[in-house]
Design an enzyme around this catalytic site. Structure first.
Site, PDB file in Angstrom:
ATOM      1  N   LYS A 119      -0.539 -16.570 -17.718  1.00 28.97           N
ATOM      2  CA  LYS A 119      -0.062 -16.940 -16.202  1.00 28.97           C
ATOM      3  C   LYS A 119       1.417 -16.710 -16.071  1.00 28.97           C
ATOM      4  CE  LYS A 119      -1.913 -19.951 -13.318  1.00 28.97           C
ATOM      5  NZ  LYS A 119      -3.325 -20.469 -13.241  1.00 28.97           N
ATOM      6  N   SER A 367     -14.034 -14.710 -11.580  1.00 25.20           N
ATOM      7  CA  SER A 367     -13.254 -13.310 -12.134  1.00 25.20           C
ATOM      8  C   SER A 367     -13.864 -12.522 -13.027  1.00 25.20           C
ATOM      9  CB  SER A 367     -11.896 -14.048 -12.315  1.00 25.20           C
ATOM     10  OG  SER A 367     -10.804 -14.112 -11.553  1.00 25.20           O
TER      11      SER A 367
END
Ligand code: NAD
Length: 434
Positions: A119, A367
């Protein structure tokens, strides 16, 4: 600009900092204790593999140069390439990026995907920049990250204040800086791209749709339906809007909503599409929507309702407000919206929490489909995407629900146990190099 890559080698305690990281570590340790996780694997999973911090200059519209700080934390890649979003927000820092990267590792593992967790983002308030400035910031950030991301190494996606346009700029910059023969083969360096640029039909709604499905599965297990159920949503962005859209379609009623600018209530129901069109015209703000009354920020979580969907930022449900929540179900659209103290109070009060790593996993599953589509040179249709997403979400919900029932533990700990066991198995099979 120099790229500083820090691989923490200190003890677990030393990498702990206050805030979201404390939260995710306590959640992890609860599950690790429950499954009696091997101490060596616990050590490995307690720290991040790589922490990349980049400082880079960008020319502003007025000709001045501003220096930005961007982060990418790669927590673990035992199961596959790092995967996770990029956030543009003033709260982005190394603590937030570490915690969010860890959550991604558990989420991708629980969903059974061939990914690890990462992230990152930039600490900024995007409302202070023009579209052109945001494009240059994004492109320069991508350039600064350079080979630390890649379609088989680390694959970013949208998160708070980033969207398909941001992903298109990243893909274009990344591809443009590859050798000519490799350019188009790198399209899957990011997911969440616009449909015209390798994006997946339905990726926009995948997270919110997954939140809706988890709520539906839970309600069905109680032999009830969504018809007439009242729900509140914090965050009316990608996740909050789509979750509300699908819940309303099934007869549930949005009775309160909060975004970064204000809060609204209408116990007779707020029409989701009307609010969406209104907020789009108001640059993403719900304030002064005529068909609801303003609500003060503190009262939002105390609103009378059946279901509460935090879909904005972390640490929103805490010991300060958990005892006043009226909902019977918390469906975590956001990452880390309930802290450990808040959760204890909710569980004691008999309130169910569908945890983030399960509840919002539709996004990373979408995704994955986009990544497969690009990798295999395919074009998937929306109905195919939805059918596959339904199946994946159902499998994940059932395994967490059943494990939680069998073990007599909350859904969060159950989800963590399943996720951690899968990673533990990979380490046990491979051993530790050298
Ligand atoms: P977004 O930028 O599209 O929307 C964020 C929303 O939250 C906006 O309505 C904003 O006004 C609101 N908000 C921001 N600060 C707030 C505050 N202090 N109080 C109340 N509302 C506030 O972001 P998103 O993509 O919808 O992401 C929302 C959450 O869902 C994040 O926690 C993100 O990590 C998580 N998530 C997103 C995805 C995805 O696919 N986009 C996937 C999984 C999890």
């Amino acid at each position: 600009m120099a790229i500083i890559t820090v691989t923490p080698s200190k003890s677990v305690k030393n990498v702990l900092v206050k805030g979201m990281m404390d939260n995710v570590m306590e959640q992890f340790n609860n599950a690790a204790d429950h499954i009696n996780l091997h101490p060596n694997i616990r050590k490995i999973l307690s720290i991040t593999n790589n922490e990349i911090i980049v400082h880079f200059p960008v020319k502003m519209d007025n000709g001045e140069v501003e220096i930005f700080t961007g982060y990418r934390v790669q927590h673990n890649n035992a199961l596959g390439p790092y995967k996770g979003g990029l956030r543009y927000h003033p709260t982005v820092d190394i603590d937030a990026a570490r915690a969010l990267a860890m959550w991604m590792t558990w989420k991708t593992s629980l969903a059974g995907l061939p990914y690890g967790g990462g992230k990152g983002g930039i600490q900024l308030d995007p409302s202070k920049y023009s579209e052109g400035e945001l494009e240059r910031i994004t492109r320069r950030f991508t350039f600064a990250l350079a080979d630390n991301i890649g379609p088989e190494h680390d694959i970013p996606a949208p998160d708070v204040n980033t969207n398909s346009q941001t992903m298109a700029w990243i893909a274009d910059t990344y591809m443009s800086t590859r050798p000519p023969a490799e350019r188009t083969a790198n399209q899957h360096v990011v997911t969440g791209k616009p449909e015209g640029s390798g994006g997946l039909e339905g990726r926009d709604r995948a997270t919110g749709y997954g939140v809706f499905l988890n709520i539906k599965f839970w309600i069905e297990n109680k032999n009830e339906t969504l018809q007439g159920k009242k729900f509140i949503v914090q965050g009316f962005g990608n996740v909050g809007y789509w979750a509300a859209h699908f819940l309303e379609e099934q007869g549930a009623k949005l009775v309160a909503v909060q975004d970064a600018f204000g809060s609204l209530e209408n116990q007779n129901g707020i029409k989701v599409e009307d609010l969406f069109n209104y907020s789009k015209a108001k640059k993403g703000s719900i304030v002064d929507f005529p068909e609801a009354s303003p609500l003060d920020t503190e009262s939002f979580f105390t609103t009378e309702c059946d279901i509460c969907i935090p879909a904005a930022l972390g640490n929103q449900i805490t010991k300060e407000n958990a005892s006043t929540i009226k909902a019977k179900l918390i469906a975590e659209g956001a990452n880390g919206p309930t802290n450990v103290e808040g959760e204890k109070i909710l569980l004691e009060r008999g309130i169910t929490i569908i945890p983030d790593i399960l509840c919002n996993s539709g996004g990373v599953v979408g995704s994955y489909f986009e990544w497969l589509q690009n990798r295999n040179g395919e074009m998937w249709q929306l109905d195919e995407v939805i059918t596959k997403l339904d199946k994946k979400m159902r499998e994940s919900f059932n395994k967490v629900y059943e494990y939680s029932e069998t073990e007599g533990i909350g859904l969060r700990t159950a989800a963590y146990c399943i996720a951690i066991k899968r990673i533990e198995k990979a380490y046990v099979q491979r051993g530790i190099f050298p």
